[in-house]
Design an enzyme around this catalytic site. Sequence first.
Site, PDB file in Angstrom:
ATOM      1  CG  HIS A 190      -2.092   0.803   1.289  1.00 54.80           C
ATOM      2  ND1 HIS A 190      -2.473   1.631   0.259  1.00 54.80           N
ATOM      3  CD2 HIS A 190      -2.991   1.041   2.287  1.00 54.80           C
ATOM      4  CE1 HIS A 190      -3.552   2.316   0.624  1.00 54.80           C
ATOM      5  NE2 HIS A 190      -3.883   1.978   1.857  1.00 54.80           N
ATOM      6  CG  HIS A 229      -4.465   0.211  -8.093  1.00 54.48           C
ATOM      7  ND1 HIS A 229      -5.792   0.168  -7.788  1.00 54.48           N
ATOM      8  CD2 HIS A 229      -3.888   1.084  -7.236  1.00 54.48           C
ATOM      9  CE1 HIS A 229      -6.022   1.002  -6.792  1.00 54.48           C
ATOM     10  NE2 HIS A 229      -4.889   1.573  -6.431  1.00 54.48           N
ATOM     11  CG  ASP A 252       2.910   4.215  -4.022  1.00 51.22           C
ATOM     12  OD1 ASP A 252       2.947   5.348  -3.532  1.00 51.22           O
ATOM     13  OD2 ASP A 252       2.142   3.325  -3.629  1.00 51.22           O
TER      14      ASP A 252
HETATM   15  N1  CMC Z   1       4.636  -7.297 -10.035  1.00 50.10           N
HETATM   16  C1  CMC Z   1       4.534  -8.544 -10.553  1.00 50.10           C
HETATM   17  N2  CMC Z   1       3.377  -9.229 -10.605  1.00 50.10           N
HETATM   18  C2  CMC Z   1       2.295  -8.642 -10.085  1.00 50.10           C
HETATM   19  C3  CMC Z   1       2.322  -7.363  -9.524  1.00 50.10           C
HETATM   20  C4  CMC Z   1       3.561  -6.683  -9.520  1.00 50.10           C
HETATM   21  N3  CMC Z   1       3.662  -5.454  -8.999  1.00 50.10           N
HETATM   22  N4  CMC Z   1       1.078  -7.035  -9.087  1.00 50.10           N
HETATM   23  C5  CMC Z   1       0.301  -8.085  -9.362  1.00 50.10           C
HETATM   24  N5  CMC Z   1       1.029  -9.056  -9.962  1.00 50.10           N
HETATM   25  C6  CMC Z   1       0.528 -10.340 -10.482  1.00 50.10           C
HETATM   26  C7  CMC Z   1       0.290 -11.334  -9.359  1.00 50.10           C
HETATM   27  O1  CMC Z   1       1.435 -12.121  -9.093  1.00 50.10           O
HETATM   28  C8  CMC Z   1      -0.860 -12.144  -9.921  1.00 50.10           C
HETATM   29  O2  CMC Z   1      -0.336 -13.018 -10.879  1.00 50.10           O
HETATM   30  P1  CMC Z   1      -0.956 -14.523 -11.014  1.00 50.10           P
HETATM   31  O3  CMC Z   1      -2.366 -14.300 -11.488  1.00 50.10           O
HETATM   32  O4  CMC Z   1      -0.073 -15.200 -11.983  1.00 50.10           O
HETATM   33  O5  CMC Z   1      -0.908 -15.114  -9.632  1.00 50.10           O
HETATM   34  C9  CMC Z   1      -1.688 -11.104 -10.689  1.00 50.10           C
HETATM   35  O6  CMC Z   1      -0.740 -10.086 -11.073  1.00 50.10           O
HETATM   36  C10 CMC Z   1      -2.801 -10.476  -9.868  1.00 50.10           C
HETATM   37  O7  CMC Z   1      -2.224  -9.969  -8.683  1.00 50.10           O
HETATM   38  P2  CMC Z   1      -2.976  -9.879  -7.292  1.00 50.10           P
HETATM   39  O8  CMC Z   1      -1.956  -9.929  -6.198  1.00 50.10           O
HETATM   40  O9  CMC Z   1      -4.094 -10.873  -7.244  1.00 50.10           O
HETATM   41  O10 CMC Z   1      -3.614  -8.426  -7.411  1.00 50.10           O
HETATM   42  P3  CMC Z   1      -4.195  -7.589  -6.222  1.00 50.10           P
HETATM   43  O11 CMC Z   1      -5.282  -6.785  -6.780  1.00 50.10           O
HETATM   44  O12 CMC Z   1      -4.503  -8.457  -5.055  1.00 50.10           O
HETATM   45  O13 CMC Z   1      -2.939  -6.674  -5.795  1.00 50.10           O
HETATM   46  C11 CMC Z   1      -1.440  -4.889  -5.553  1.00 50.10           C
HETATM   47  C12 CMC Z   1      -2.835  -5.319  -6.024  1.00 50.10           C
HETATM   48  C13 CMC Z   1      -1.319  -3.374  -5.639  1.00 50.10           C
HETATM   49  C14 CMC Z   1      -1.269  -5.292  -4.072  1.00 50.10           C
HETATM   50  C15 CMC Z   1      -0.370  -5.582  -6.416  1.00 50.10           C
HETATM   51  O14 CMC Z   1      -0.515  -5.203  -7.759  1.00 50.10           O
HETATM   52  C16 CMC Z   1       1.048  -5.308  -5.923  1.00 50.10           C
HETATM   53  O15 CMC Z   1       1.551  -6.021  -5.046  1.00 50.10           O
HETATM   54  N6  CMC Z   1       1.733  -4.265  -6.495  1.00 50.10           N
HETATM   55  C17 CMC Z   1       3.042  -3.866  -6.009  1.00 50.10           C
HETATM   56  C18 CMC Z   1       2.912  -3.019  -4.767  1.00 50.10           C
HETATM   57  C19 CMC Z   1       2.429  -1.636  -5.094  1.00 50.10           C
HETATM   58  O16 CMC Z   1       2.927  -0.978  -5.998  1.00 50.10           O
HETATM   59  N7  CMC Z   1       1.456  -1.146  -4.302  1.00 50.10           N
HETATM   60  C20 CMC Z   1       0.938   0.223  -4.434  1.00 50.10           C
HETATM   61  C21 CMC Z   1      -0.498   0.231  -4.856  1.00 50.10           C
HETATM   62  S1  CMC Z   1      -1.052   1.864  -5.381  1.00 50.10           S
HETATM   63  C22 CMC Z   1      -0.941   2.859  -3.963  1.00 50.10           C
HETATM   64  C23 CMC Z   1      -1.983   2.544  -2.953  1.00 50.10           C
HETATM   65  O17 CMC Z   1      -3.088   3.090  -3.047  1.00 50.10           O
HETATM   66  O18 CMC Z   1      -1.716   1.787  -2.041  1.00 50.10           O
END
Ligand code: CMC
Length: 449
Positions: A288, A327, A383
């Site tokens: 986050h 996201h 970010d």
């Molecule tokens: N790098 C590599 N793979 C990713 C990433 C990433 N940053 N984000 C998602 N994925 C992949 C994930 O491994 C999954 O792949 P698979 O279907 O093969 O298992 C797929 O994409 C879906 O990911 P998810 O974890 O189910 O998606 P989510 O909606 O639960 O997670 C997130 C959203 C923001 C936590 C995630 O994209 C992430 O960890 N990003 C990196 C951290 C980040 O930049 N966070 C800031 C968010 S914006 C600021 C805020 O408001 O907080």
Amino acid sequence: MARDRRTAAEAKPKGEEAAAPQNTLSITDNRTGRSYEIEVLEGDAIRAADLRKIRVMDDDFGLLSYDPAYVNTASCRSAITFIDGDRGILRYRGHPIEQLAEQGTFLEVAYLLLKGDLPTRDQIAAFTHEITYHTYVHENVLKLLDGFRYDAHAMGIMISVVAALSTFYPEAKDVRNDENRWRQMVRLIAKMPTLAAFAYRHHRGLPYVYPDNSLSYTANFLNMLFRIGDREHTPQPVLVRAIDVLFILHADHEQNCSTSVMRGVGSSLADPYSALAGAMAGLYGPLHGGANEAVLRMLTEIGHVSRVPEFIHGVKAGKGRLMGFGHRVYKSYDPRAKIIKQIADQVFEVTGRNPLLDIALELERIALEDDYFISRRLYPNVDFYSGIIYQAMGFPVELFPVLFAIPRTVGWLAQWQEMLEDSEQKIARPRQIYVGHGERPYVPLELRS
Ligand code: CMC
């Protein structure tokens, strides 16, 4: 999150008999053969509680919806922030983020989020005055700060000190009193920059610089952070404006992790300082608001543009994530990231180019052409570029999540207030599906193998 507003009848496939439109959902329970009709509400939602009438036996609890991480559950009706994640749209109270970032000020946007409309000239003058004259903190807060180790992370300090503020303002417990509530909200918005600057100065072993009420919200913050001795810190107007715009972009983002914590803690009628400390803790995590710090560490570790392909290869192989990408709601370019990229150019004209920018640009270029990221609809989020700007402006990485928390305080408070005024809300209490043991007897210690 935006929902398609077609009615059930409009959504019917072509060629089907045109029945009288009805905003209901018919469900047949194949366990019993019974059918049920459930109302479809505004926003294409059904009330999860309506599922309770679907049961096999009369004394069953009834059907539950199971939604880990709330990926498809609306927890409230809100009039604050609108996001259309597919089209990359973000609006505060109906105003597009691009217009607010280009023409507004942070305090104007804060007023908009808290009160519902942009302020008039008199209203913004009064609000600015209120915020400016609540920037001081009780001297005992300094003793608290002194108790932290020299290398304490600024977010850890902030979370603790914000929670401690509830003890300085015990009247804040009266959350149902509008006037009292407003006073605490003003205090929190006004004091966050002071606390952040003090946390930074503690880390650096520098004497605290008290607020200067003649300065703007942002200029005062920068002065408290960077002033040395008697010389007032006079930052370039471009940098003051850049921080103001970054604050606007971070001010609210509807029901994310930290906001849900704010609403959840607040739903027990806890005071806003305690609830906000909880929200900040939610923000601190690297998925986050801690992501801006994680991005900077990632870019530093990559170290050179030539190592980007190898890093991307590692991410695809499951060795960590590309921080600042992806996201839960945006499945296209985060509109805030677009604006931040433009600000970066203006900031670098003053500060000189941050060499990490080239690594970030190369990461983005490669990722946006790569099927792994394309198929998962992963784009840069807010970010990805913000840390590079903060670093160029002289902020240490530990302060990055704090720079997110200061403006988000406004969003948390707006959402908290909306929750308290919503007659449908009550104490948050999700259900669970129990998957543990059935009843079993206590076995005395000496008999356990
Ligand atoms: N790098 C590599 N793979 C990713 C990433 C990433 N940053 N984000 C998602 N994925 C992949 C994930 O491994 C999954 O792949 P698979 O279907 O093969 O298992 C797929 O994409 C879906 O990911 P998810 O974890 O189910 O998606 P989510 O909606 O639960 O997670 C997130 C959203 C923001 C936590 C995630 O994209 C992430 O960890 N990003 C990196 C951290 C980040 O930049 N966070 C800031 C968010 S914006 C600021 C805020 O408001 O907080």
